[in-house]
Write a protein that holds these residues in place. Structure first.
Motif, PDB file in Angstrom:
ATOM      1  N   CYS A  59       4.379 -25.648  51.453  1.00 54.02           N
ATOM      2  CA  CYS A  59       5.192 -26.127  52.580  1.00 54.02           C
ATOM      3  C   CYS A  59       6.015 -24.996  53.185  1.00 54.02           C
ATOM      4  N   HIS A  60       6.473 -25.204  54.396  1.00 53.04           N
ATOM      5  CA  HIS A  60       7.337 -24.267  55.110  1.00 53.04           C
ATOM      6  C   HIS A  60       8.720 -24.241  54.479  1.00 53.04           C
ATOM      7  N   ASN A  61       9.269 -25.409  54.181  1.00 54.87           N
ATOM      8  CA  ASN A  61      10.568 -25.603  53.540  1.00 54.87           C
ATOM      9  C   ASN A  61      11.777 -25.361  54.439  1.00 54.87           C
ATOM     10  N   LEU A  68      11.662 -23.640  65.505  1.00 54.58           N
ATOM     11  CA  LEU A  68      10.564 -24.064  66.376  1.00 54.58           C
ATOM     12  C   LEU A  68      10.756 -23.454  67.751  1.00 54.58           C
ATOM     13  N   ILE A  69       9.778 -22.661  68.166  1.00 54.55           N
ATOM     14  CA  ILE A  69       9.757 -22.101  69.516  1.00 54.55           C
ATOM     15  C   ILE A  69       8.988 -23.065  70.403  1.00 54.55           C
ATOM     16  N   MET A  70       9.612 -23.440  71.516  1.00 56.89           N
ATOM     17  CA  MET A  70       8.984 -24.344  72.485  1.00 56.89           C
ATOM     18  C   MET A  70       8.743 -23.569  73.775  1.00 56.89           C
ATOM     19  N   GLY A  71       7.515 -23.520  74.176  1.00 49.41           N
ATOM     20  CA  GLY A  71       7.136 -22.831  75.407  1.00 49.41           C
ATOM     21  C   GLY A  71       5.763 -23.308  75.803  1.00 49.41           C
ATOM     22  N   ASP A  78       9.591 -18.250  61.033  1.00 54.75           N
ATOM     23  CA  ASP A  78      10.442 -18.053  59.860  1.00 54.75           C
ATOM     24  C   ASP A  78       9.837 -18.692  58.615  1.00 54.75           C
ATOM     25  N   TRP A  79       8.700 -18.173  58.210  1.00 55.68           N
ATOM     26  CA  TRP A  79       7.955 -18.711  57.075  1.00 55.68           C
ATOM     27  C   TRP A  79       8.325 -18.044  55.754  1.00 55.68           C
ATOM     28  N   ASP A  80       9.442 -17.323  55.703  1.00 53.97           N
ATOM     29  CA  ASP A  80       9.788 -16.586  54.485  1.00 53.97           C
ATOM     30  C   ASP A  80      10.157 -17.490  53.315  1.00 53.97           C
ATOM     31  N   GLY A  81      10.491 -18.757  53.574  1.00 54.09           N
ATOM     32  CA  GLY A  81      10.814 -19.691  52.494  1.00 54.09           C
ATOM     33  C   GLY A  81       9.641 -20.557  52.077  1.00 54.09           C
ATOM     34  N   ALA A  82       8.460 -20.255  52.607  1.00 59.05           N
ATOM     35  CA  ALA A  82       7.290 -21.073  52.278  1.00 59.05           C
ATOM     36  C   ALA A  82       6.983 -20.995  50.793  1.00 59.05           C
ATOM     37  N   GLY A  83       6.580 -22.132  50.254  1.00 56.59           N
ATOM     38  CA  GLY A  83       6.236 -22.185  48.846  1.00 56.59           C
ATOM     39  C   GLY A  83       5.938 -23.613  48.431  1.00 56.59           C
ATOM     40  N   PRO A  84       5.726 -23.818  47.150  1.00 53.59           N
ATOM     41  CA  PRO A  84       5.374 -25.146  46.641  1.00 53.59           C
ATOM     42  C   PRO A  84       6.493 -26.163  46.877  1.00 53.59           C
TER      43      PRO A  84
END
Length: 190
Positions: A59-61, A68-71, A78-84
């Motif tokens: 998961c992203h976590n 979230l970028i909206m365009g 910012d996926w640095d906290g991704a993990g189980p």
């Protein structure tokens, strides 16, 4: 950085309208569904800031309006906290933050936003029933992380606690826990 994505942060457009919340819910569902194919080596061996019980999904976590970028395209960053983690634990954080379930928000309006988000995710009955309590537990866990970090000097969370994040998450946790009945009613599958 992999690429630059033009757009604005969703938090600068908060609260999002119901159509946008449904779109965010669909995006998160696609991420979770795609993650099911990822084999997690030793899921209990990862050092996660807010670990989920029995993690079974990558998961992203930190799926929140500040990531979230909206365009022309909508992209989570910012996926640095991704993990189980688990679908429920990741979704609880996203639903609470995107639904703006925070102190000062009219409960009825927040409940409508929560319902739109869950509808976009196509959450099943069991997930909808578990979500109110999971949101309260997740918001409380965030507050506890900030508070304990302040006590131990664990950065950057210690500074964040003092710079308003502690008060934000304390009142958010209280608000989410206090309004469980409204969330449960909003999440009844239509």
């Amino acid at each position: 950085m992999v690429e630059y994505v033009e757009g604005t942060l969703a938090m600068d457009q908060s609260p999002l309208g119901n159509d946008d919340l449904r779109r965010v819910g669909r995006m998160i569902r696609e991420i979770h569904d795609a993650s099911e194919a990822t084999v997690i080596a030793n899921p209990g061996g990862w050092k996660m800031l807010l670990p989920a019980e029995n993690p079974d999904l990558m998961c992203h976590n930190d799926l929140a309006p500040w990531n979230l970028i909206m365009g022309e395209r909508w992209v989570f960053i910012d996926w640095d906290g991704a993990g189980p983690s688990t679908r429920l634990w990741d979704l609880a954080y996203a639903a609470q933050s995107f639904g703006q379930l925070v102190h000062g928000q009219p409960v009825a309006e927040a409940a409508i936003r929560l319902g739109a988000f869950a509808d976009g995710y196509a959450a099943d009955d069991s997930l909808r029933k578990a979500l109110p309590a999971a949101m309260a537990k997740r918001a409380t866990a965030m507050f506890n992380l900030l508070k304990s970090s302040n006590e131990t000097g664990f950065q950057p969370w210690a500074a964040m606690y003092l710079n308003g994040h502690g008060d934000h998450w304390r009142t958010a946790a209280e608000y989410v826990a206090h309004n469980q009945e409204a969330w449960a009613h909003a999440l009844v599958q239509r």
